[in-house]
Design an enzyme around this catalytic site. Structure first.
Site, short mmCIF file in Angstrom:
data_model
loop_
_atom_site.label_atom_id
_atom_site.label_comp_id
_atom_site.label_asym_id
_atom_site.label_seq_id
_atom_site.Cartn_x
_atom_site.Cartn_y
_atom_site.Cartn_z
N HIS A 19 0.82 -1.21 0.00
CA HIS A 19 0.00 0.00 0.00
C HIS A 19 0.86 1.26 0.00
O HIS A 19 0.47 2.28 -0.57
CB HIS A 19 -0.99 -0.04 1.18
N HIS A 42 -7.74 -7.93 -7.98
CA HIS A 42 -8.08 -8.74 -6.81
C HIS A 42 -8.23 -7.76 -5.65
O HIS A 42 -7.30 -7.52 -4.89
CB HIS A 42 -6.97 -9.75 -6.52
N SER A 100 -6.46 -2.02 -0.62
CA SER A 100 -6.00 -1.27 -1.79
C SER A 100 -7.05 -0.32 -2.39
O SER A 100 -6.73 0.84 -2.70
CB SER A 100 -5.42 -2.21 -2.85
N GLU A 118 -13.54 -8.49 -7.55
CA GLU A 118 -13.45 -9.31 -6.34
C GLU A 118 -14.43 -10.46 -6.50
O GLU A 118 -15.63 -10.26 -6.63
CB GLU A 118 -13.75 -8.49 -5.08
N GLY A 145 -10.66 -11.50 -12.06
CA GLY A 145 -9.89 -10.31 -12.43
C GLY A 145 -8.81 -10.59 -13.46
O GLY A 145 -8.43 -9.71 -14.24
N ASP A 165 -3.06 -8.58 -7.43
CA ASP A 165 -2.73 -8.98 -6.06
C ASP A 165 -3.50 -10.25 -5.66
O ASP A 165 -4.31 -10.23 -4.74
CB ASP A 165 -3.11 -7.79 -5.14
N1 SAM Z 1 -5.78 -6.10 -3.03
C1 SAM Z 1 -6.33 -6.25 -1.69
C2 SAM Z 1 -5.67 -5.24 -0.77
O1 SAM Z 1 -4.47 -4.93 -0.98
O2 SAM Z 1 -6.31 -4.73 0.13
C3 SAM Z 1 -6.14 -7.62 -1.15
C4 SAM Z 1 -6.55 -8.71 -2.07
S1 SAM Z 1 -6.37 -10.33 -1.46
C5 SAM Z 1 -4.64 -10.59 -1.42
C6 SAM Z 1 -6.85 -11.28 -2.84
C7 SAM Z 1 -8.35 -11.23 -3.13
O3 SAM Z 1 -8.60 -11.80 -4.41
C8 SAM Z 1 -9.22 -12.03 -2.16
O4 SAM Z 1 -10.17 -11.16 -1.59
C9 SAM Z 1 -9.89 -13.10 -3.02
O5 SAM Z 1 -11.22 -13.36 -2.64
C10 SAM Z 1 -9.86 -12.48 -4.38
N2 SAM Z 1 -9.80 -13.40 -5.54
C11 SAM Z 1 -9.28 -14.65 -5.61
N3 SAM Z 1 -9.26 -15.07 -6.89
C12 SAM Z 1 -9.78 -14.07 -7.64
C13 SAM Z 1 -9.97 -13.88 -9.03
N4 SAM Z 1 -9.62 -14.84 -9.91
N5 SAM Z 1 -10.50 -12.71 -9.46
C14 SAM Z 1 -10.84 -11.74 -8.59
N6 SAM Z 1 -10.68 -11.86 -7.25
C15 SAM Z 1 -10.14 -13.00 -6.79
#
Ligand code: SAM
Length: 281
Positions: A19, A42, A100, A118, A145, A165
């Site tokens: 971040h 993500h 994020s 998400e 995503g 991410d």
């Molecule tokens: N970017 C966020 C942050 O920095 O606050 C954290 C994201 S976390 C590491 C990863 C997220 O991706 C999770 O909430 C999960 O549910 C979601 N996720 C998993 N596979 C995904 C996909 N193929 N497409 C979109 N979201 C996905």
């Protein structure tokens, strides 16, 4: 598989690195009077309540952002990121942590747009709620995503920052990051792409940066922060990294000034260290 919930990890050392760099990238984008899109493939839940059961379980934020907030010797480069965290916690006590999308939202200007993917139904619902009054400026999608992003590339203003991410709960995420980026770069080679990854014992994690360097790119920066030595049993995350394609030319200097401080403040044992390498023509 959707067992990952970012709330368990909100505000930990990896979020601090991610971040902080995200804020630096957006501030650089804001220097030019031309709109851009912020695309988060993500996005997570958006904002995290640190006093709720998920975050309290391991209280990872205590050894992350919690170590930075009370300090008087913070380098100026870290201040805008920490201000975002403080602004969410006006009562003084650390109760909320911006994911994020919530780090990005206050920095976006009138003409800028945000596209958030998400997949998890519960986190998607929270994200929808956070941005329900944002209108067409923000679009929250419950789609994959890795592929959904293609519909937005190139973005209409031909300027974009992409954060990729994924949770890396499944090993295929390492391969999918690379193939997804290949397609993104084919559609929009001039975008800025920031890829986060965990530093683990696994081969997939160790090989990812080299695989990213082999993408058809000419300009990149790779930063990583280890907070401890890898564990002897090979389990657990000892650090994290960000690989940035088409980074701002100013970022290397900013990180050179800041990473030694983060190593000192967030380091848990003598294995704490950072790496910084780049190729910026
Ligand atoms: N970017 C966020 C942050 O920095 O606050 C954290 C994201 S976390 C590491 C990863 C997220 O991706 C999770 O909430 C999960 O549910 C979601 N996720 C998993 N596979 C995904 C996909 N193929 N497409 C979109 N979201 C996905």
């Amino acid at each position: 598989m959707l067992s990952y919930r970012h709330a368990f990890h909100a505000g930990n050392h990896a979020d601090v690195l991610k971040h902080f760099v995200l804020v630096q990238l957006l501030e650089y984008f804001n220097q030019k009077d031309k709109p851009y899109w912020y695309i988060d493939t993500h996005a997570g839940a958006g904002c995290y309540a640190l006093d709720e059961a998920f975050a309290r379980k391991n209280a990872e934020y205590e050894d992350g952002v919690g170590r930075l907030l009370g300090r008087k010797d913070v380098p100026k480069e870290l201040k805008s990121y920490l201000k975002l965290v403080r602004d969410l916690n006006s009562a003084g006590k650390l109760r909320l942590y911006p994911g994020s999308p919530c780090c990005a939202a206050p920095l976006l200007r009138e003409e800028d747009r945000m596209r958030l993917f998400e997949l998890h139904p519960a986190d998607n619902k929270l994200l929808q709620k956070t941005f329900e009054t944002a209108g067409s400026k923000v679009m929250v999608l419950q789609q994959d995503g890795f592929t959904g992003i293609n519909a937005f590339l190139p973005p209409p203003p031909r300027r974009a920052l992409v954060l990729m991410d994924p949770p890396y709960e499944v090993k295929t995420d390492y391969r999918t990051v690379v193939s997804s980026l290949k397609e993104c770069l084919r559609r929009f080679p001039t975008g800025t792409y920031a890829v986060w990854y965990p530093k683990l014992h696994s081969m997939e994690s160790r090989e990812l940066p080299e695989k990213l360097k082999r993408l058809p790119i000419t300009s990149w920066l790779h930063v990583s922060l280890d907070v401890r030595s890898p564990s002897s049993d090979g389990y657990g995350m000892h650090g994290s990294g960000l690989f940035i394609i088409n980074p701002p030319w100013t970022l290397n200097e900013i990180l050179k000034k800041t990473l030694p401080y983060l190593v000192t403040v967030l380091g848990l044992d003598t294995g704490a260290s950072y790496t910084l390498e780049s190729e910026i023509p």
